[in-house]
Design an enzyme around this catalytic site. Structure first.
Site, PDB file in Angstrom:
ATOM      1  N   HIS A 382     -10.240   0.308  -6.573  1.00 24.89           N
ATOM      2  CA  HIS A 382      -9.088  -0.392  -6.020  1.00 24.89           C
ATOM      3  C   HIS A 382      -8.745  -1.665  -6.790  1.00 24.89           C
ATOM      4  O   HIS A 382      -7.560  -2.012  -6.917  1.00 24.89           O
ATOM      5  CB  HIS A 382      -9.333  -0.706  -4.539  1.00 24.89           C
ATOM      6  CG  HIS A 382      -9.350   0.523  -3.670  1.00 24.89           C
ATOM      7  ND1 HIS A 382     -10.527   1.097  -3.236  1.00 24.89           N
ATOM      8  CD2 HIS A 382      -8.352   1.301  -3.206  1.00 24.89           C
ATOM      9  CE1 HIS A 382     -10.245   2.166  -2.509  1.00 24.89           C
ATOM     10  NE2 HIS A 382      -8.935   2.318  -2.477  1.00 24.89           N
ATOM     11  N   GLU A 406      -6.441   4.210   3.372  1.00 28.49           N
ATOM     12  CA  GLU A 406      -7.715   3.531   3.650  1.00 28.49           C
ATOM     13  C   GLU A 406      -7.517   2.038   3.834  1.00 28.49           C
ATOM     14  O   GLU A 406      -8.414   1.340   4.312  1.00 28.49           O
ATOM     15  CB  GLU A 406      -8.688   3.766   2.493  1.00 28.49           C
ATOM     16  CG  GLU A 406      -8.984   5.231   2.225  1.00 28.49           C
ATOM     17  CD  GLU A 406      -9.406   5.469   0.791  1.00 28.49           C
ATOM     18  OE1 GLU A 406      -9.283   4.537  -0.028  1.00 28.49           O
ATOM     19  OE2 GLU A 406      -9.846   6.588   0.493  1.00 28.49           O
ATOM     20  N   ASP A 467       7.585   8.726   5.525  1.00 30.20           N
ATOM     21  CA  ASP A 467       7.598   9.373   4.214  1.00 30.20           C
ATOM     22  C   ASP A 467       8.109   8.368   3.182  1.00 30.20           C
ATOM     23  O   ASP A 467       9.291   8.008   3.182  1.00 30.20           O
ATOM     24  CB  ASP A 467       8.504  10.603   4.274  1.00 30.20           C
ATOM     25  CG  ASP A 467       8.532  11.383   2.967  1.00 30.20           C
ATOM     26  OD1 ASP A 467       7.991  10.875   1.963  1.00 30.20           O
ATOM     27  OD2 ASP A 467       9.103  12.487   2.947  1.00 30.20           O
ATOM     28  N   ASP A 495      -0.565   4.655  -4.566  1.00 24.97           N
ATOM     29  CA  ASP A 495      -1.948   5.095  -4.357  1.00 24.97           C
ATOM     30  C   ASP A 495      -1.903   6.350  -3.501  1.00 24.97           C
ATOM     31  O   ASP A 495      -2.305   6.353  -2.344  1.00 24.97           O
ATOM     32  CB  ASP A 495      -2.747   3.979  -3.665  1.00 24.97           C
ATOM     33  CG  ASP A 495      -4.217   4.344  -3.500  1.00 24.97           C
ATOM     34  OD1 ASP A 495      -4.676   5.288  -4.168  1.00 24.97           O
ATOM     35  OD2 ASP A 495      -4.902   3.688  -2.689  1.00 24.97           O
TER      36      ASP A 495
END
Length: 850
Positions: A382, A406, A467, A495
């Site tokens: 990251h 995450e 979306d 990501d």
């Protein structure tokens, strides 16, 4: 005399004794003979040998317990099938027992409804199993019914996860494929491992709890100890063998279809991993009682169509192939969009026993079987994704994140004190919830001063569940910039899925030109886009266009087409993915290259000035620093090789494959005896078209990097009288050097050989380099600076050899005869529009004078 003999003979015959046997005696004799023959056929043996127990309790004299029948799970139909077995006598076998599937509704008093088994004298057994719909089914449909049942007809009230599993199984149940689960357990109770009945009960219960259909099973008790059993499943089989004195059992479970088999592991280990009740004696010492220890592995078996991919074909399945004890499932959940698996990996075997308690398990995250992140590579992945782009921008305030469920990417962005707003757009809200509960170290900002426990609660964060592709097209997809609906961003981080992922959405995400243009439009004039692009290529790999990396190739070319002025590829090898990971940075302004290429010291200074302090006093960044950034500034060799493997081969890649003319074959001569400064370079040999000129010498140059050039100008401005030597250097650079802004700021290169005396060819007489056809006398040439395309924005070869390319060898545009002068076109040295205009006017003056 003859008559006497005859009479005598007749008399003797009448005296022969007669034996008469009654019919009951004859019948008894026959029965005894048959019994003896039967016993001899089986083999008289001192061991306790017992015939099969068929659909009832065991006849073994070693136990009063009855063997459990396999029972049909509620809601399933009794399959219509047959059972055949044959047994051989063995001195190692103490007893055997075989039982078959029995319907819970079977009427014991109804002879016609009973399933029947017959054992012949040769040890063969044959059973007919009458299914619940047998009277409605003819023989032609027998195989069809077995296949359709598949052993997995769940109740109508099963939850969504079960429905998803059924869908998987419906797809694969007819395929010649399955899954294999291997389980080894040690430190198991000895009495349990030597009990056929208890082991059989465990096997029946495993089938029941796993929703598998156990058709029959067969067990042997062995001498001196141990039990072997095999169970025939409608889905395939289960088997095990025990070593009671060692406390070990090995189990083998195979099922057809694609219903998930790994979740059965806790059921098996619970039912078969019975702890020891007493300590074992080893020599004169009692061993401490140890808890059962499990090793396991999982493999996909058989053959599946290439177009149908099982989720365990990817990283998650690969991690199960070795028999070990390091994997522990934390959660497995199906969301509306994807399947999430989180596992702990406990591989502390390399540590000393007394240190293993301090080992932190490596938690791993998988989406649809593809690994996304891990504890061991959390910071490396990251930080490599976020900070190179952030520090390549002078003052990033607004940042957008596509994906990042995450919330670890969000965590890294919030470490920058220049950031005022972060919009994270994640389509799967359930992913964020699971991450918050099971991946707390990924998304905590508790140590950042002024932040929150969960990064999503930071006042600068705006987490939206939608979306992202549709959002960017809707807000920035318009041709007219005045119609944009949102404020632009300084940094955009994607990501999301890997471009290599074999899912439809990955193709949409990485091959959607309108989406690319929308992302470009969403950025400010100095904006930067950064993406992760999956596994880095190998040295022997074909070009990306011909492999599963074709989407990466399409993306790289498309970003140049939509308007990005600089693109950089870099790798990070510490993400815990097994292979180096690839990232791409695209810049709207090529001047951003200056910050991208700054030295390690300046990067470290920026980190100190721009990162939020921590409450603990530990460094804010765990992995990224100036030296790490330095390693990102040049693409890896593998990117160069893959790029140069294209067909046709890119022009710049060919420079290493052509003939070169040494400077020893050149000479410097005066071109005008009346002008002491009129020098030129002439060839002493014939030169073929396409040859390079003085390649080795061209790479021996003087380089004045941007920072040095800035300092030289500062000295000239602040103390011009004390900087005469610097003035001389500057004068030399302006006359013989080559300006460039390829690194974002002005820098100079100057030849150190006779090549520096090559003159300019007026009116297009140059025989080296530029092929664009522009000359200093071209009408309106002042407006044609952008006609020259010096290099492609995306070119890993040039990025790796940038210094050599800037001051690279000249190339012959045509055949040059011995004695001819070598001539360049100095218009190609212009670094920007301003220097282009100055260069055009200067060359006009020179050529007019000639």
């Amino acid at each position: 005399m003859g008559k006497e003999r005859l009479n005598s003979s007749n008399g003797a015959e009448n005296k022969t004794p007669r034996i008469e046997i009654s019919f009951p005696a004859l019948l008894i004799t026959f029965a005894v003979s048959a019994f003896v023959a039967f016993r001899l056929g089986l083999g008289l043996d001192p061991t306790n040998y017992h015939p099969d127990t068929i659909s009832g309790s065991s006849t073994s004299e070693t136990s009063d317990n009855s063997f459990p029948n396999p029972l049909l799970i509620k809601g399933k139909d009794l399959p219509y099938s047959s059972y055949t077995s044959r047994h051989w006598q063995s001195e190692s076998s103490a007893s055997r027992a075989s039982l078959y599937l029995k319907s819970g509704e079977e009427d014991e008093d109804d002879e016609q409804s009973k399933n029947t088994c017959n054992e012949s004298y040769d040890g063969a057994t044959h059973c007919n199993f009458i299914g619940s719909e047998a009277d409605e089914t003819d023989g032609a449909l027998l195989d069809s019914n077995i296949a359709e049942d598949g052993g997995d007809n769940d109740d109508d009230d099963d939850d969504d996860d079960d429905e998803d599993d059924e869908e998987y199984e419906d797809e694969d149940e007819h395929l010649p494929a399955g899954q294999h689960l291997f389980i080894d357990i040690e430190h198991v109770d000895e009495e349990f491992l030597n009990s056929e009945v208890r082991l059989a009960e465990a096997m029946v219960e495993v089938a029941s709890q796993s929703k598998l259909t156990l058709l029959s099973y067969h067990c042997h008790s062995l001498i001196p100890s141990g039990v072997s059993c095999v169970g025939v499943l409608l889905e395939s089989h289960v088997s095990f063998h025990t070593w009671p004195s060692d406390g070990v059992i090995t189990i083998d479970l195979f099922t057809c279809g694609s219903g998930k088999l790994v979740p059965v592991l806790p059921i098996v280990t619970k039912l078969f991993g019975v702890p020891r009740s007493t300590a074992n004696t080893k020599g004169n010492h009692l061993e401490p009682i140890k808890q059962p220890h499990v090793l396991w592995s999982h493999k996909l078996r058989g053959f599946r169509p290439t177009g149908r991919k099982h989720f365990l074909f990817d990283d998650l399945g690969d991690s199960f192939t070795d028999l070990n004890d390091i994997k522990e499932e934390i959660i497995s959940v199906q969301t509306v969009f994807q399947h999430i698996d989180i596992y702990d990996e406990d591989d502390a075997s390399y540590l000393l026993p007394e240190l293993r308690e301090f080992y932190t398990k490596n938690r791993q995250v998988y989406l649809d079987g593809v690994q996304q992140s891990a504890t061991n590579g959390n910071e490396a992945y990251h930080e490599a994704l976020v900070h190179p782009a952030m520090f390549a921008h002078d003052h990033p305030k607004r940042v957008a994140i596509i994906g990042g469920g995450e919330c670890a990417t969000l965590r890294e962005v919030l470490k920058h004190n220049t950031v005022e707003h972060v919009k994270m757009i994640e389509i799967d809200e359930e992913m964020v919830k699971v991450s918050r509960e099971y991946l707390p170290t990924w998304n905590t900002c508790s140590d950042l001063k002024g932040s929150a426990e969960w990064c999503g609660d930071d006042k600068r964060a705006d987490v939206q569940y939608m979306d992202a592709l549709a959002w960017f097209i809707d807000n920035f997809g318009q041709a007219d910039a005045t119609e944009y609906k949102e404020e632009k961003f300084d940094i955009l981080i994607m990501d999301a899925l890997d471009p290599q992922d074999d899912v439809p959405f990955a193709e949409i995400l990485y091959m959607h030109d309108h989406f690319f243009k929308s992302m470009y439009n969403s950025l400010t004039d100095e904006g930067i886009l950064v993406l992760q692009l999956g596994v880095a290529p190998y040295l022997d790999q074909p070009p990306d266009e011909q492999t599963k990396d074709s989407r990466r190739a399409y993306l790289s070319n498309s970003l140049q087409n939509v308007g990005f002025k600089a693109i950089h590829l870099y790798e990070e090898s510490h993400c815990d993915f097994g292979d180096p990971w690839t990232y791409l940075v695209a810049m709207k302004d090529s001047n951003s290259n200056a910050l991208w290429n700054q030295n390690a010291a300046k990067v470290n200074l920026a980190i100190h000035q721009r990162t939020v302090r921590t409450n603990s006093g530990t460094p804010t960044l765990k992995y990224f620093d100036g030296d790490t950034m330095k390693s990102y500034q040049t693409p890896s060799k593998s990117f160069e090789v893959v790029h140069c493997n294209k067909d046709p081969v890119p022009e710049h890649c060919l420079i290493t494959r052509v003939d070169d003319i040494s400077i020893d074959d050149l000479e410097v001569k005066m071109t005008d005896p009346s002008d002491s400064e009129s020098y030129g370079v002439f060839t002493k040999v014939d030169i073929k078209k396409g040859s390079t000129i003085g390649k080795k010498a061209a790479f021996q140059y003087v380089h004045i990097p941007p920072l040095t050039f800035e300092r030289m100008n500062e000295i000239l401005e602040s103390a011009p009288d004390a900087a005469s030597s610097i003035s001389n250097v500057m004068h030399f650079l302006e006359g013989y050097g080559r300006q460039t802004t390829e690194q974002g700021k002005e820098a100079y290169f100057a030849d150190t050989s006779s090549l520096t005396f090559i003159a300019h060819g007026c009116a297009g007489t140059n025989n080296l380099d530029d092929q664009y056809g522009l000359v200093e006398s071209t009408e309106d040439i002042e407006q044609d600076y952008y006609v020259q395309r010096f290099r492609d924005v995306f070119d890993p070869f040039l990025d790796r050899h940038l210094m050599q390319w800037i001051n690279g060898p000249s190339i012959a545009l045509k055949d040059i005869k011995k004695g001819e002068e070598l001539l360049k076109k100095y218009l190609i040295f212009a670094k920007d529009q301003e220097s282009w205009l100055e260069g055009v006017q200067d060359l006009k003056n020179r050529c007019d004078a000639i």
